[in-house]
Every structure is written in C-alpha cells, then in structure tokens.
Design an enzyme around this catalytic site. Structure first.
Site, PDB file in Angstrom:
ATOM      1  N   ARG A   1      41.419  40.264  25.458  1.00 46.91           N
ATOM      2  CA  ARG A   1      41.613  39.161  26.876  1.00 46.91           C
ATOM      3  C   ARG A   1      41.041  39.233  27.759  1.00 46.91           C
ATOM      4  NH1 ARG A   1      46.921  37.038  29.161  1.00 46.91           N
ATOM      5  NH2 ARG A   1      45.204  35.746  30.563  1.00 46.91           N
TER       6      ARG A   1
ATOM      7  N   ILE B   1      33.092  32.544  29.835  1.00 51.25           N
ATOM      8  CA  ILE B   1      33.939  32.377  31.087  1.00 51.25           C
ATOM      9  C   ILE B   1      35.156  33.002  30.857  1.00 51.25           C
ATOM     10  CG2 ILE B   1      34.485  30.759  33.014  1.00 51.25           C
ATOM     11  CD1 ILE B   1      32.835  28.510  31.945  1.00 51.25           C
ATOM     12  N   ARG B   2      34.994  34.236  31.430  1.00 46.85           N
ATOM     13  CA  ARG B   2      36.320  35.599  30.970  1.00 46.85           C
ATOM     14  C   ARG B   2      36.190  35.046  30.109  1.00 46.85           C
ATOM     15  NH1 ARG B   2      39.457  37.086  35.625  1.00 46.85           N
ATOM     16  NH2 ARG B   2      41.560  36.375  34.181  1.00 46.85           N
TER      17      ARG B   2
ATOM     18  N   HIS C   1      32.199  28.565  25.759  1.00 46.46           N
ATOM     19  CA  HIS C   1      32.241  27.639  25.871  1.00 46.46           C
ATOM     20  C   HIS C   1      31.140  26.596  25.123  1.00 46.46           C
ATOM     21  CE1 HIS C   1      36.113  27.596  28.274  1.00 46.46           C
ATOM     22  NE2 HIS C   1      35.461  28.902  28.559  1.00 46.46           N
TER      23      HIS C   1
ATOM     24  N   GLU D   1      30.902  23.621  24.564  1.00 43.60           N
ATOM     25  CA  GLU D   1      31.461  21.780  25.290  1.00 43.60           C
ATOM     26  C   GLU D   1      29.971  21.715  26.702  1.00 43.60           C
ATOM     27  OE1 GLU D   1      32.814  23.882  24.743  1.00 43.60           O
ATOM     28  OE2 GLU D   1      34.646  24.602  27.039  1.00 43.60           O
TER      29      GLU D   1
ATOM     30  N   CYS E   1      37.568  29.717  23.560  1.00 41.45           N
ATOM     31  CA  CYS E   1      37.609  30.732  24.847  1.00 41.45           C
ATOM     32  C   CYS E   1      38.763  30.805  24.568  1.00 41.45           C
ATOM     33  CB  CYS E   1      37.417  30.307  25.626  1.00 41.45           C
ATOM     34  SG  CYS E   1      37.323  31.807  27.758  1.00 41.45           S
TER      35      CYS E   1
ATOM     36  N   GLY F   1      40.620  27.440  29.265  1.00 33.49           N
ATOM     37  CA  GLY F   1      41.916  27.831  30.114  1.00 33.49           C
ATOM     38  C   GLY F   1      42.765  28.734  30.462  1.00 33.49           C
ATOM     39  N   GLU F   2      43.479  29.149  30.831  1.00 34.29           N
ATOM     40  CA  GLU F   2      44.174  30.265  30.313  1.00 34.29           C
ATOM     41  C   GLU F   2      45.551  30.046  29.242  1.00 34.29           C
ATOM     42  OE1 GLU F   2      43.617  32.264  32.706  1.00 34.29           O
ATOM     43  OE2 GLU F   2      44.641  34.373  31.835  1.00 34.29           O
ATOM     44  N   SER F   3      44.932  31.264  28.624  1.00 40.10           N
ATOM     45  CA  SER F   3      45.779  30.814  26.882  1.00 40.10           C
ATOM     46  C   SER F   3      47.711  31.579  27.173  1.00 40.10           C
ATOM     47  CB  SER F   3      44.945  32.299  26.114  1.00 40.10           C
ATOM     48  OG  SER F   3      45.216  33.768  26.663  1.00 40.10           O
TER      49      SER F   3
HETATM   50  N1  GLN Z   1      40.263  34.057  30.466  1.00 42.15           N
HETATM   51  C1  GLN Z   1      41.196  33.291  29.773  1.00 42.15           C
HETATM   52  C2  GLN Z   1      42.972  33.955  28.936  1.00 42.15           C
HETATM   53  O1  GLN Z   1      42.810  35.081  29.364  1.00 42.15           O
HETATM   54  C3  GLN Z   1      40.683  32.340  29.565  1.00 42.15           C
HETATM   55  C4  GLN Z   1      39.520  31.762  29.404  1.00 42.15           C
HETATM   56  C5  GLN Z   1      38.859  30.820  28.935  1.00 42.15           C
HETATM   57  O2  GLN Z   1      39.346  29.683  27.773  1.00 42.15           O
HETATM   58  N2  GLN Z   1      37.121  30.040  29.549  1.00 42.15           N
HETATM   59  O3  GLN Z   1      43.051  33.068  28.323  1.00 42.15           O
END
Ligand code: GLN
Length: 186
Positions: free
Chosen positions: A97, A126-127, A163, A165, A70, A38-40
């Site tokens: 990050r 993913i990012r 990821h 999953e 992630c 997600g987005e931490s």
């Molecule tokens: N870029 C997100 C972060 O810094 C992490 C991305 C992800 O969980 N797929 O939190």
C-alpha cells in the site's frame, strides 16, 4: 469511495449499463464488477459491515469478470506486504500500500501495454499500491516507467495500480466488457 462516478461513465462509454453497488442486493444480475479506488482499509471495513464479502467472493467463484483499480487492486491481491490480511485474494500478486512513497503521492506516466495495443496508456497514480511481486498465475498487462508491473490479469480478473477511469482511454473497461461477452457468448 474513489472515482466512482468516472467508472460509471467509463462503463457507459463501452456500451454497458452501469449499476452502483452499495448493498448485497445490488450485486444480483451483474455481468461484471468494478472495485474502485479509495482507502482500502475503509473499504475492507465497509465490505464486512454491509455483508458484501461473501456475495462478491461468490461472483468470483462463478467467473464474473472484475476490474480493481488502485485500492481495488489491493482488495483483489493475494498478498499485501506488511501484514494486512488479503480481502478477496483473486490475483497472484503481492502489493505494498502507498508503495510509491509519501512525497510522490501522485504522478502520471505513459505505460507500455503490449497486451492492449501499441499506443501507450496514460496512468494516473494516486497514493497507489506498488506491485512488489507477480506470481506465475498472473500476467502483467502494463508496466510503470521503472518497469514495475502496474496492471495485471489473472483469468477474468484485472487489477491496476493506477486509475484508468480518470483518462479518456477506455481499453481496460473495454477489456472488461470483452470478458463479459466471451463468458456469455454474446
Ligand atoms: N492509498 C490507498 C490505499 O492504500 C489507495 C489509493 C487509491 O485508491 N487511489 O488503499
């Protein structure tokens, strides 16, 4: 946030019963916890807004197995590069990050996972955070094609930059189930 539904499916695939956690009461009686992607920064805010920080820290103190993927890895890291305070600080690593860079927001790669068997593990990044340093208390489980740590374990806590999953390979969720079984003697 993140691929929660896929994690629920992966947990069911290893013959465990998935439970969605939104509120502290959902943490009661859990055998293990997955911290998804997600987005931490958002997750950090929501963890405090919903009062999840202390009960999750208590689960960790009780030795509850955890898997962070992630953004979940960022929440578990002891050190976050460029100034962010750690959230749970359970794994002796420093992460940066979005460390794989903006242009390569996303990539997939086969990873060496000697601790999980001879077959490579397909990693979807993913990012993703980059692990910039692994301290002596953490063990590297997988490396990216450049040789950087992409999955680490410290005791009963496992963290991946990718990821797991999102592929059909269930070895990391199975590891979590095995850690539960070890702890309860089941
Ligand atoms: N870029 C997100 C972060 O810094 C992490 C991305 C992800 O969980 N797929 O939190």
């Amino acid at each position: 946030q993140g691929a929660v539904r896929e994690h629920l499916g992966a947990i069911a695939d290893v013959d465990a019963t998935p439970v969605e956690v939104r509120l502290p009461r959902d943490l009661v009686d859990l055998d293990a916890l997955v911290l998804p992607g997600g987005e931490s920064t958002t997750m950090r805010t929501l963890i405090d807004a919903y009062g999840l920080r202390e009960p999750i820290a208590a689960l960790a103190r009780a030795g509850t197995p955890m898997l962070g993927t992630c953004a979940g890895m960022i929440l578990l890291a002891e050190r976050i590069a460029d100034g962010d305070a750690p959230v749970f600080g359970l794994v002796d690593v420093e992460v940066r990050r979005n460390g794989y860079g903006r242009q390569v927001d996303s990539f997939e790669a086969d990873l060496d996972v000697p601790a999980l068997g001879p077959e490579p593990l397909h990693g979807v990044f993913i990012r993703a955070p980059i692990v910039v340093e692994v301290g002596p208390r953490a063990e590297v489980l997988a490396r990216d094609p450049a040789g950087r740590p992409a999955a680490v374990r410290q005791g009963r806590v496992v963290a991946t930059a990718f990821h797991p999953e999102l592929t059909g390979d269930r070895r990391l969720h199975r590891l979590l189930a095995e850690l539960v079984a070890e702890g309860t003697g089941r």
